[in-house]
Design a protein around this motif. Sequence first.
Motif, PDB file in Angstrom:
ATOM      1  N   UNK A 188      34.890  -5.433   8.133  1.00  0.00           N
ATOM      2  CA  UNK A 188      33.984  -5.311   6.570  1.00  0.00           C
ATOM      3  C   UNK A 188      33.377  -6.805   6.348  1.00  0.00           C
ATOM      4  N   UNK A 189      33.888  -7.753   6.892  1.00  0.00           N
ATOM      5  CA  UNK A 189      33.278  -8.798   6.627  1.00  0.00           C
ATOM      6  C   UNK A 189      31.847  -8.976   7.480  1.00  0.00           C
ATOM      7  N   UNK A 190      31.997  -8.407   8.691  1.00  0.00           N
ATOM      8  CA  UNK A 190      30.845  -8.528   9.816  1.00  0.00           C
ATOM      9  C   UNK A 190      29.992  -7.739   9.303  1.00  0.00           C
ATOM     10  N   UNK A 191      30.356  -6.346   8.855  1.00  0.00           N
ATOM     11  CA  UNK A 191      29.255  -5.359   8.206  1.00  0.00           C
ATOM     12  C   UNK A 191      28.664  -6.212   7.110  1.00  0.00           C
ATOM     13  N   UNK A 192      29.420  -6.830   6.096  1.00  0.00           N
ATOM     14  CA  UNK A 192      28.548  -7.403   5.044  1.00  0.00           C
ATOM     15  C   UNK A 192      27.567  -8.536   5.270  1.00  0.00           C
ATOM     16  N   UNK A 193      28.071  -9.287   6.438  1.00  0.00           N
ATOM     17  CA  UNK A 193      27.097 -10.380   6.912  1.00  0.00           C
ATOM     18  C   UNK A 193      25.924  -9.759   7.593  1.00  0.00           C
ATOM     19  N   UNK A 194      26.107  -8.704   8.322  1.00  0.00           N
ATOM     20  CA  UNK A 194      24.822  -7.968   8.867  1.00  0.00           C
ATOM     21  C   UNK A 194      23.862  -7.556   7.723  1.00  0.00           C
ATOM     22  N   UNK A 195      24.345  -6.881   6.729  1.00  0.00           N
ATOM     23  CA  UNK A 195      23.594  -6.214   5.489  1.00  0.00           C
ATOM     24  C   UNK A 195      22.965  -7.243   4.831  1.00  0.00           C
TER      25      UNK A 195
END
Length: 186
Positions: A148-155
Amino acid sequence: MEWKSYGRRRVYDSPYVEVWLDDVDIPGVGRIDHHVVTMPRASTTSVVTDDQGRFLLLYRHRFITGRWGWEVPAGWAEPGEDPAVAIAREVEEETGWRPGQVVPLVEYDALAGISTMRFRCFHVTGCKYVGEPTDRSEASRVEWLTEREVVKLLAAGDVPDGPSLAALSYYLGPHRLLGGAVSDVR
């Protein structure tokens, strides 16, 4: 349409990069000198995950772009070195975590219009902590982050590094949709 090449000449070279001018004929355009950037060593990246579904990332500054951001472990293979061995070495040097398993994930041409740079990306699992990173110049922080943290960073654009963005996006997208199958690497 395919371009026709009439030769090339070296403009600059170093152990890290070579710049060439290729004499090419482009259909509908004519003959021009086209810049080509080559890398003398193979480029490798990795998506490192653990059994809890977390991702091992580096937080670092890139002086060329002047940006801070999150990246996956990456580096060059030495001449004659197997890229899988190279990325295992790079992961340990940059993070302090020794890879257990290293399997191919995807390969891609990073800048196909101007460079021969080809990245080989691996999925690394089963890491064991062996101590502080030996290459302290690589990152300000090394952290395990949730998906979830990685997806937020990507977005949010907080993974500005192209190879990291490609590796993580491929892992979270096509790799997952194909049930973890390895791409048809050349």
